[in-house]
Design a protein around this motif. Structure first.
Motif, PDB file in Angstrom:
ATOM      1  N   HIS A 160       8.172  11.216  -1.016  1.00 16.50           N
ATOM      2  CA  HIS A 160       8.836  12.361  -0.383  1.00 16.50           C
ATOM      3  C   HIS A 160       9.918  12.908  -1.327  1.00 16.50           C
ATOM      4  CE1 HIS A 160       9.970  14.201   3.750  1.00 16.50           C
ATOM      5  NE2 HIS A 160      10.491  14.938   2.801  1.00 16.50           N
ATOM      6  N   GLY A 209       6.386   5.822   0.768  1.00 17.02           N
ATOM      7  CA  GLY A 209       6.520   7.114   1.446  1.00 17.02           C
ATOM      8  C   GLY A 209       7.835   7.802   1.109  1.00 17.02           C
ATOM      9  N   GLY A 210       8.915   7.021   1.040  1.00 13.35           N
ATOM     10  CA  GLY A 210      10.227   7.599   0.734  1.00 13.35           C
ATOM     11  C   GLY A 210      10.288   8.115  -0.695  1.00 13.35           C
ATOM     12  N   ASP A 261       0.838  -1.191   0.000  1.00 12.73           N
ATOM     13  CA  ASP A 261       0.000   0.000   0.000  1.00 12.73           C
ATOM     14  C   ASP A 261       0.876   1.244   0.000  1.00 12.73           C
ATOM     15  OD1 ASP A 261       0.711   0.557   2.642  1.00 12.73           O
ATOM     16  OD2 ASP A 261      -1.086  -0.383   3.467  1.00 12.73           O
ATOM     17  N   PRO A 316      -6.653   8.773   1.965  1.00 15.62           N
ATOM     18  CA  PRO A 316      -5.214   8.986   2.093  1.00 15.62           C
ATOM     19  C   PRO A 316      -4.404   8.153   1.089  1.00 15.62           C
ATOM     20  CG  PRO A 316      -6.070   7.747   3.976  1.00 15.62           C
ATOM     21  CD  PRO A 316      -7.249   8.167   3.163  1.00 15.62           C
ATOM     22  N   ASN A 318       1.889   3.289   2.083  1.00 12.14           N
ATOM     23  CA  ASN A 318       2.924   3.470   3.106  1.00 12.14           C
ATOM     24  C   ASN A 318       4.299   3.060   2.573  1.00 12.14           C
ATOM     25  OD1 ASN A 318       1.279   4.136   5.592  1.00 12.14           O
ATOM     26  ND2 ASN A 318       0.328   2.193   5.020  1.00 12.14           N
ATOM     27  N   ALA A 319       4.293   2.055   1.697  1.00 10.74           N
ATOM     28  CA  ALA A 319       5.552   1.470   1.227  1.00 10.74           C
ATOM     29  C   ALA A 319       6.325   2.414   0.315  1.00 10.74           C
ATOM     30  CB  ALA A 319       5.273   0.153   0.509  1.00 10.74           C
ATOM     31  N   THR A 359       7.903  16.471   0.236  1.00  8.57           N
ATOM     32  CA  THR A 359       7.261  16.511   1.546  1.00  8.57           C
ATOM     33  C   THR A 359       6.584  15.175   1.821  1.00  8.57           C
ATOM     34  OG1 THR A 359       5.805  17.839   2.971  1.00  8.57           O
ATOM     35  CG2 THR A 359       5.025  17.390   0.750  1.00  8.57           C
ATOM     36  N   GLU A 360       6.169  14.978   3.050  1.00  8.76           N
ATOM     37  CA  GLU A 360       5.470  13.758   3.443  1.00  8.76           C
ATOM     38  C   GLU A 360       4.163  13.647   2.656  1.00  8.76           C
ATOM     39  OE1 GLU A 360       4.027  10.595   4.619  1.00  8.76           O
ATOM     40  OE2 GLU A 360       2.620  12.148   5.239  1.00  8.76           O
ATOM     41  N   THR A 377       2.193  10.325   2.524  1.00  7.84           N
ATOM     42  CA  THR A 377       1.321   9.170   2.786  1.00  7.84           C
ATOM     43  C   THR A 377       0.003   9.599   3.436  1.00  7.84           C
ATOM     44  OG1 THR A 377       2.312   8.667   4.952  1.00  7.84           O
ATOM     45  CG2 THR A 377       3.265   7.572   3.030  1.00  7.84           C
ATOM     46  N   ALA A 378       0.029  10.729   4.140  1.00  7.82           N
ATOM     47  CA  ALA A 378      -1.203  11.233   4.758  1.00  7.82           C
ATOM     48  C   ALA A 378      -1.922  12.235   3.865  1.00  7.82           C
ATOM     49  CB  ALA A 378      -0.886  11.866   6.115  1.00  7.82           C
ATOM     50  N   ALA A 405      -1.168  16.729   3.427  1.00  9.86           N
ATOM     51  CA  ALA A 405      -1.887  16.889   4.705  1.00  9.86           C
ATOM     52  C   ALA A 405      -1.419  18.160   5.397  1.00  9.86           C
ATOM     53  CB  ALA A 405      -1.624  15.687   5.590  1.00  9.86           C
ATOM     54  N   LEU A 445      -3.563   4.448   1.485  1.00 16.30           N
ATOM     55  CA  LEU A 445      -4.473   3.351   1.132  1.00 16.30           C
ATOM     56  C   LEU A 445      -4.335   2.894  -0.317  1.00 16.30           C
ATOM     57  CD1 LEU A 445      -7.815   4.173   2.999  1.00 16.30           C
ATOM     58  CD2 LEU A 445      -5.819   2.885   3.762  1.00 16.30           C
TER      59      LEU A 445
END
Lengths: 248, 83
Positions: free
Chosen positions: B14, B10-11, B5, B36, B7-8, B19-20, B22-23, B83, B39
């Motif tokens: 970014h 995120g790097g 998903d 988000p 989250n994997a 910027t971040e 995942t959210a 976010a 998901l």
């Protein structure tokens, strides 16, 4: 809130392995020293990059196992057909260097300062790793937010952090589901997490609980759908799927 | 290959967006589902990284790294807000 987000470049840095610790026959925790580490939140990740002599690189994302304020550590499960995990779990020694970048992620995170809702943590296999960071963060913060952990593993020897989890005794209720093999006299749950087990472990929705579910995709789908059918609002069920070979 | 998903990645996100993410909140251009980035259904070596809508399976994002550069296709997204 765009205005409050901290914009920070994500750059690769060289970390030194401070210690390694075998958790199970196939799982190892690697503690790192990274001079430029910005500090992390419970539930976040970091990326690891390995470079071969011929320049070929492989990157993987791992959940951070330690609490905010502790030295950063990852816990890695060896996948026999993996490109990265066999090296991390069998070759790597204290003193070795590793390229990392992080911390990463802002969705699957839990901050003790903002917490009021009872915590339900559900782990499948090595999905326990970010939840262990949350549990340690909770314990270190002194928050009174109650927590329950539902942990599905193949067998007791496959349970990661077992001695640490045993020490929570009263402060966190821990329920195991053993899917492949249970010892003689095991009175806990046998088999995969099902609706009955979930209903028995989950906080009642009247207490406005929040759930963090991490594990193989099939485990996460089952638990998340089960919680929603128990009345949990989907946005209060935070999920993280790591695929994985088959599941616990 | 198993799906992960959002989250994997995120790097990677970014790195691409600075910027971040995942959210971040995303809206699927095909079915309108909003949620988000964490998901998303994610395939890491498709080739390249492919993110699909968890509701309708439409392709939302394709990121291919070539010659040190990330080629990013976001045509499957109607909206993407950090976010």
């Amino acid at each position: 809130m765009a205005g409050t987000a901290v914009r920070r470049r994500l750059t690769w840095q060289v970390a030194t392995v401070a210690a390694v610790r075998d958790e199970t026959a196939t799982v190892r925790t690697i503690e790192l020293r990274a001079a430029d580490w910005a500090g992390h939140r419970a539930g976040q990740h970091l990326d690891v990059r390995l470079t071969a002599e011929d320049g070929y690189t492989a990157e993987r994302s791992y959940s951070i196992a330690s609490a905010p304020g502790e030295p950063v550590a990852i816990t890695v499960q060896r996948l026999d057909d993996g490109e990265v995990s066999p090296y991390l779990t069998t070759e790597l020694r204290a003193g070795d260097e590793l390229e990392v970048r992080g911390p990463i992620g802002g969705y699957f995170v839990w901050d003790a300062d903002d917490a009021a809702s009872p915590l339900l943590l559900a782990a499948g296999g090595s999905g326990i790793v970010p939840l262990r960071s949350i549990l340690r963060h909770r314990a270190r913060s002194g928050t009174l937010v109650p927590a329950r952990l539902l942990y599905s593993a193949r067998s007791l020897p496959d349970v990661i952090y077992r001695s640490e989890l045993d020490q929570y005794t009263n402060s966190v209720s821990v329920t195991y589901a053993l899917t492949r093999q249970a010892p003689n006299g095991w009175t806990g749950h046998r088999g995969r997490v099902d609706a009955t087990l979930l209903a028995g472990v989950a906080w009642r929705t009247g207490r406005d609980p929040i759930a963090y579910v991490c594990g193989p995709t099939s485990f996460v789908e089952t638990v998340a759908a089960g919680l929603v059918s128990l009345g949990y609002p989907p946005q209060h069920v935070k999920t993280e799927r790591f695929g994985g070979p088959g599941g616990p | 290959m198993d799906a992960l998903d959002g989250n994997a990645i995120g790097g990677l996100l970014h790195e691409v967006f600075g910027t971040e993410m995942t959210a971040a909140t995303a809206t699927c251009a095909s079915c309108g589902a909003t949620g988000p980035v964490a998901l998303f259904t994610v395939f890491l070596r498709a080739p390249g990284t492919v993110a699909r809508c968890r509701v309708c399976s439409a392709v939302l994002m394709v990121i291919v790294r070539a010659k040190g550069m990330n080629c990013v296709d976001l045509r499957g997204l109607a909206r993407l807000e950090a976010a």
